[in-house]
Scaffold this motif. Structure first.
Motif, PDB file in Angstrom:
ATOM      1  N   THR A 230       0.762  -1.153  -0.172  1.00  0.00           N
ATOM      2  CA  THR A 230       0.105  -0.106  -0.064  1.00  0.00           C
ATOM      3  C   THR A 230       0.870   1.403   0.048  1.00  0.00           C
ATOM      4  O   THR A 230       2.056   1.182   0.489  1.00  0.00           O
ATOM      5  CB  THR A 230      -0.887  -0.077   0.999  1.00  0.00           C
ATOM      6  OG1 THR A 230      -0.237   0.166   2.419  1.00  0.00           O
ATOM      7  CG2 THR A 230      -1.896  -1.270   1.168  1.00  0.00           C
ATOM      8  N   TYR A 231       0.335   2.389  -0.475  1.00  0.00           N
ATOM      9  CA  TYR A 231       1.095   3.681  -0.804  1.00  0.00           C
ATOM     10  C   TYR A 231       0.680   4.763  -0.471  1.00  0.00           C
ATOM     11  O   TYR A 231      -0.486   5.039  -0.068  1.00  0.00           O
ATOM     12  CB  TYR A 231       1.378   3.512  -2.313  1.00  0.00           C
ATOM     13  CG  TYR A 231       1.892   2.192  -2.957  1.00  0.00           C
ATOM     14  CD1 TYR A 231       3.163   1.742  -2.767  1.00  0.00           C
ATOM     15  CD2 TYR A 231       0.650   1.455  -3.333  1.00  0.00           C
ATOM     16  CE1 TYR A 231       3.610   0.728  -3.353  1.00  0.00           C
ATOM     17  CE2 TYR A 231       1.441   0.137  -3.816  1.00  0.00           C
ATOM     18  CZ  TYR A 231       2.625  -0.291  -3.574  1.00  0.00           C
ATOM     19  OH  TYR A 231       3.013  -1.604  -4.349  1.00  0.00           O
ATOM     20  N   ASN A 232       1.430   5.815  -0.454  1.00  0.00           N
ATOM     21  CA  ASN A 232       1.096   7.149   0.089  1.00  0.00           C
ATOM     22  C   ASN A 232       1.627   8.181  -0.879  1.00  0.00           C
ATOM     23  O   ASN A 232       2.722   8.317  -1.250  1.00  0.00           O
ATOM     24  CB  ASN A 232       2.028   7.420   1.659  1.00  0.00           C
ATOM     25  CG  ASN A 232       1.281   8.894   2.086  1.00  0.00           C
ATOM     26  OD1 ASN A 232       0.245   9.277   1.891  1.00  0.00           O
ATOM     27  ND2 ASN A 232       2.331   9.161   3.238  1.00  0.00           N
ATOM     28  N   TYR A 233       0.726   9.041  -1.428  1.00  0.00           N
ATOM     29  CA  TYR A 233       1.129   9.734  -2.606  1.00  0.00           C
ATOM     30  C   TYR A 233       0.827  11.310  -2.147  1.00  0.00           C
ATOM     31  O   TYR A 233       0.153  11.647  -1.312  1.00  0.00           O
ATOM     32  CB  TYR A 233       0.013   9.425  -3.820  1.00  0.00           C
ATOM     33  CG  TYR A 233       0.242   8.189  -4.277  1.00  0.00           C
ATOM     34  CD1 TYR A 233       1.516   7.621  -4.563  1.00  0.00           C
ATOM     35  CD2 TYR A 233      -0.870   7.127  -4.488  1.00  0.00           C
ATOM     36  CE1 TYR A 233       1.652   6.249  -4.818  1.00  0.00           C
ATOM     37  CE2 TYR A 233      -0.803   6.096  -4.988  1.00  0.00           C
ATOM     38  CZ  TYR A 233       0.699   5.569  -5.166  1.00  0.00           C
ATOM     39  OH  TYR A 233       0.534   4.230  -5.786  1.00  0.00           O
ATOM     40  N   PRO A 234       1.736  12.066  -2.684  1.00  0.00           N
ATOM     41  CA  PRO A 234       1.847  13.585  -2.308  1.00  0.00           C
ATOM     42  C   PRO A 234       0.810  14.486  -2.933  1.00  0.00           C
ATOM     43  O   PRO A 234       0.940  15.613  -2.601  1.00  0.00           O
ATOM     44  CB  PRO A 234       3.462  13.950  -2.166  1.00  0.00           C
ATOM     45  CG  PRO A 234       3.740  13.191  -3.579  1.00  0.00           C
ATOM     46  CD  PRO A 234       2.858  12.058  -3.536  1.00  0.00           C
ATOM     47  N   PHE A 235       0.179  13.978  -3.908  1.00  0.00           N
ATOM     48  CA  PHE A 235      -0.629  15.175  -4.890  1.00  0.00           C
ATOM     49  C   PHE A 235      -2.120  15.322  -4.493  1.00  0.00           C
ATOM     50  O   PHE A 235      -2.483  14.525  -3.670  1.00  0.00           O
ATOM     51  CB  PHE A 235      -0.600  14.720  -6.360  1.00  0.00           C
ATOM     52  CG  PHE A 235      -0.968  13.177  -6.573  1.00  0.00           C
ATOM     53  CD1 PHE A 235      -2.510  12.802  -6.552  1.00  0.00           C
ATOM     54  CD2 PHE A 235       0.012  12.143  -6.707  1.00  0.00           C
ATOM     55  CE1 PHE A 235      -2.791  11.653  -6.898  1.00  0.00           C
ATOM     56  CE2 PHE A 235      -0.318  10.904  -6.874  1.00  0.00           C
ATOM     57  CZ  PHE A 235      -1.833  10.469  -6.961  1.00  0.00           C
ATOM     58  N   THR A 236      -2.504  16.254  -4.810  1.00  0.00           N
ATOM     59  CA  THR A 236      -3.924  16.731  -4.480  1.00  0.00           C
ATOM     60  C   THR A 236      -4.891  17.122  -5.618  1.00  0.00           C
ATOM     61  O   THR A 236      -5.978  17.145  -5.604  1.00  0.00           O
ATOM     62  CB  THR A 236      -4.141  17.843  -3.313  1.00  0.00           C
ATOM     63  OG1 THR A 236      -3.422  18.949  -3.907  1.00  0.00           O
ATOM     64  CG2 THR A 236      -3.769  17.358  -2.030  1.00  0.00           C
ATOM     65  N   LEU A 312      12.235   5.851  -3.973  1.00  0.00           N
ATOM     66  CA  LEU A 312      10.794   5.007  -3.880  1.00  0.00           C
ATOM     67  C   LEU A 312      10.387   4.660  -2.656  1.00  0.00           C
ATOM     68  O   LEU A 312       9.159   5.018  -2.217  1.00  0.00           O
ATOM     69  CB  LEU A 312      11.156   3.728  -4.679  1.00  0.00           C
ATOM     70  CG  LEU A 312      10.222   2.799  -4.723  1.00  0.00           C
ATOM     71  CD1 LEU A 312       8.654   3.309  -5.505  1.00  0.00           C
ATOM     72  CD2 LEU A 312      10.340   1.485  -5.348  1.00  0.00           C
ATOM     73  N   ALA A 313      11.151   4.417  -1.652  1.00  0.00           N
ATOM     74  CA  ALA A 313      10.768   4.011  -0.390  1.00  0.00           C
ATOM     75  C   ALA A 313       9.949   4.979   0.445  1.00  0.00           C
ATOM     76  O   ALA A 313       8.941   4.501   0.935  1.00  0.00           O
ATOM     77  CB  ALA A 313      12.028   3.979   0.573  1.00  0.00           C
ATOM     78  N   PRO A 314      10.151   6.398   0.449  1.00  0.00           N
ATOM     79  CA  PRO A 314       9.016   7.309   1.144  1.00  0.00           C
ATOM     80  C   PRO A 314       7.740   7.172   0.631  1.00  0.00           C
ATOM     81  O   PRO A 314       6.763   7.387   1.324  1.00  0.00           O
ATOM     82  CB  PRO A 314       9.598   8.470   0.637  1.00  0.00           C
ATOM     83  CG  PRO A 314      11.102   8.459   0.402  1.00  0.00           C
ATOM     84  CD  PRO A 314      11.132   7.024  -0.286  1.00  0.00           C
ATOM     85  N   TYR A 315       7.431   6.564  -0.478  1.00  0.00           N
ATOM     86  CA  TYR A 315       6.166   6.358  -0.760  1.00  0.00           C
ATOM     87  C   TYR A 315       5.532   4.923  -0.799  1.00  0.00           C
ATOM     88  O   TYR A 315       4.403   4.866  -1.380  1.00  0.00           O
ATOM     89  CB  TYR A 315       6.049   6.722  -2.342  1.00  0.00           C
ATOM     90  CG  TYR A 315       6.707   8.110  -2.801  1.00  0.00           C
ATOM     91  CD1 TYR A 315       5.879   9.357  -2.253  1.00  0.00           C
ATOM     92  CD2 TYR A 315       7.688   8.444  -3.300  1.00  0.00           C
ATOM     93  CE1 TYR A 315       6.594  10.582  -2.437  1.00  0.00           C
ATOM     94  CE2 TYR A 315       8.425   9.587  -3.471  1.00  0.00           C
ATOM     95  CZ  TYR A 315       7.779  10.745  -3.122  1.00  0.00           C
ATOM     96  OH  TYR A 315       8.143  12.124  -2.990  1.00  0.00           O
ATOM     97  N   GLY A 357       3.179  18.191  -0.521  1.00  0.00           N
ATOM     98  CA  GLY A 357       3.325  16.794  -0.237  1.00  0.00           C
ATOM     99  C   GLY A 357       4.723  16.667   0.292  1.00  0.00           C
ATOM    100  O   GLY A 357       5.251  17.606   1.126  1.00  0.00           O
ATOM    101  N   PHE A 358       5.324  15.807   0.053  1.00  0.00           N
ATOM    102  CA  PHE A 358       6.535  15.125   0.861  1.00  0.00           C
ATOM    103  C   PHE A 358       7.649  14.554  -0.269  1.00  0.00           C
ATOM    104  O   PHE A 358       7.122  14.006  -1.333  1.00  0.00           O
ATOM    105  CB  PHE A 358       6.361  14.425   1.815  1.00  0.00           C
ATOM    106  CG  PHE A 358       5.598  13.283   1.500  1.00  0.00           C
ATOM    107  CD1 PHE A 358       6.087  12.054   1.390  1.00  0.00           C
ATOM    108  CD2 PHE A 358       4.129  13.005   1.534  1.00  0.00           C
ATOM    109  CE1 PHE A 358       5.439  10.648   1.093  1.00  0.00           C
ATOM    110  CE2 PHE A 358       3.667  12.122   1.153  1.00  0.00           C
ATOM    111  CZ  PHE A 358       4.162  10.900   0.687  1.00  0.00           C
TER     112      PHE A 358
END
Length: 509
Positions: A230-236, A312-315, A357-358
């Motif tokens: 599962t993933y975490n994305y920084p866009f809105t 890649l890892a932070p996401y 985001g980040f």
């Protein structure tokens, strides 16, 4: 300023077969020698009767008369989560296993040696210097002696490299689906995209299913492959999503270009080339969707595996318990405080912190309506989705002041917060610019530290790959180092012990 230009000078399958995973034989030594366990994905080829009927109907002839129509076809590997899934930062318990896998390394750095003497022997004089093995084929080449190809990893280097590639393919599959699920058709229309463009994104997700299947097979099936996370994305917004995706596909492509020529398995390298050729087209498409010039460079660069894993890892938020761990390093994070904003009509007006985001691939944030280039129908200043947009004002330029910040090592990142950032470098003194065939150094100046963060600045260099081709362009890479040692495209991974922070995706054009 310092500058160095470097020119990049199982199973057994029949030639017509689609590569499948390795299977063990009756050999009593298979388990002791580390051969893959028997393949157990539900991957038996099958015949799709409905598809055959449709083909025959369109052709107007019986399926039996269409070559290959009734052949069984291997299915794709199913992801653990498909379509819409949960997204966001990791919120589970502290990990019980942390850090990259390791088994007592023999040293701390790869020595810098002179060229292999055999590499200086051949005389490129326009004639044949050795006896031909057969007519119309010159002597030499790897894997050209008639040996039957074996499509499986052959070393720890192969395994860990392709495993990293599989992590990349899984996130791209999820990301493309997530973009379609997150934004409405009206939002896509406002960004200048049509239903056909949405279908293209869906088709690119299908391509990722094929890539994930290929790499899972090369890794040997469930015993060696890893499932989707599962993933975490920084866009809105739609534009932010495309800018993030063109950055993510950039390091996905460059990460493979960095290692494929070093694989022990030439068969795996061949198949990777054929998948990453498609990945390159995806990156170009998302640049076009973001209103960027599709291919502003003459050559695409390669980066080391640890760079790709750091990017890649932070996401990646969380992975299942049966996920395979990686050996690659996570460097301390690097940030460009005045990252050029590709959504501005005039990117030279970019201020500080105009990303959203980040992470090292954080997209450009949407500026105010009277400053955005999205939907601004003025030639040279428009960045609406288009086959090509030629920007009158470049995003960055030689001599630009670039302001940087970077973290100290020891931060938990990646799946389940189970990897720890680390560096073996001394205090950083240089900024390493990696683009096309070149590496370039610029001095890191005005270094300070406050509130647990480090700060400095540098000047964007003015160098060219060849005359007429500025080396620093496109979506490219920077890192901080404690040395200005020269490297080339083929041995860039030797810089890793000297990387103090980074890499970061610098939006040069």
């Amino acid at each position: 300023m310092f500058f160095k230009a470097g020119v990049a000078v199982g199973f057994i399958a029949a030639a017509s077969a689609v590569p499948q995973a390795a299977t063990t034989t009756s050999s009593p030594t298979a388990s002791s020698t580390g051969y893959p366990l028997p393949y157990s994905y539900p991957q038996q080829p099958s015949v799709n009767s409905a598809a055959i009927s449709s083909v025959a109907s369109h052709a107007g002839i019986p399926a039996s008369e269409i070559p290959g129509a009734t052949n069984a076809v291997p299915p794709i590997v199913s992801s653990q989560v498909t379509g819409v899934t949960s997204h966001g930062p990791y919120s589970g318990p502290p990990p019980t296993t942390t850090g990259a896998i390791s088994n007592s390394p023999a040293g701390t750095a790869i020595p810098m040696l002179p060229p292999n003497p055999t590499a200086l022997v051949y005389n490129p004089n326009g004639t044949l210097n050795n006896q031909q093995p057969i007519p119309y084929q010159p002597a030499g080449g790897l894997g050209t002696n008639g040996t039957e190809p074996v499509y499986r990893v052959q070393s720890d280097f192969d395994y860990q490299s392709i495993l990293l590639g599989l992590y990349q393919e899984w996130i791209e599959l999820d990301l493309f689906h997530n973009i379609l699920a997150t934004f409405s058709e009206e939002e896509f229309t406002a960004a200048g995209l049509t239903p056909s463009d949405r279908f293209l994104i869906e088709f690119m997700a299908d391509q990722e299913s094929g890539h994930a299947t290929l790499l899972s097979n090369l890794l040997g099936g469930p015993s060696g492959a890893t499932p989707q996370c599962t993933y975490n994305y920084p866009f809105t917004t739609v534009h932010e999503a495309f800018d993030f995706t063109q950055k993510l596909t950039r390091f996905g492509e460059s990460g493979v270009w960095g290692f494929q020529a070093h694989l022990d398995s030439r068969e795996c390298a061949q198949l990777l080339d054929q998948s990453i050729a498609t990945e390159a087209r995806q990156q170009m498409i998302f640049r076009q969707f973001a209103g960027l010039f599709p291919m502003p460079v003459w050559f695409e660069t390669g980066i080391p595996q640890s760079w790709a894993w750091t990017l890649l890892a932070p996401y990646i938020s969380e992975c299942p318990a049966n996920s395979k761990r990686l050996v690659w390093q996570n460097f301390p994070a690097l940030h460009v405080l005045n990252q050029p904003n590709s959504a501005r009509r005039n990117a030279t007006q970019t201020g500080f912190n105009e990303t959203t985001g980040f992470g090292p691939a954080a997209p450009s944030s949407d500026p105010p309506a009277n400053e955005t280039c999205v939907g601004y129908n003025v030639t040279g200043f428009d960045c609406s989705a288009s086959v090509s947009q030629n920007r009158s004002v470049p995003l960055s330029y030689p001599g630009r002041e670039v302001f940087l910040s970077w973290e100290n090592p020891g931060k938990a990142v990646g799946p389940n917060n189970s990897y720890i950032t680390a560096t073996s470098a001394g205090p950083p003194e240089f900024v390493l610019w990696v683009s096309q065939l070149n590496i370039t150094y610029s001095p890191l100046t005005n270094i300070t530290a406050r509130n647990g963060m480090n700060y400095g600045q540098t000047i964007q260099p003015d160098v060219s790959t060849y005359e007429g081709d500025p080396a620093i362009n496109g979506t490219m890479f920077i890192a901080l180092t404690d040395t200005n040692t020269s490297y080339t495209a083929f041995n860039l991974s030797n810089v890793n012990p000297h990387v103090a922070a980074g890499p970061f995706l610098y939006q040069a054009g």
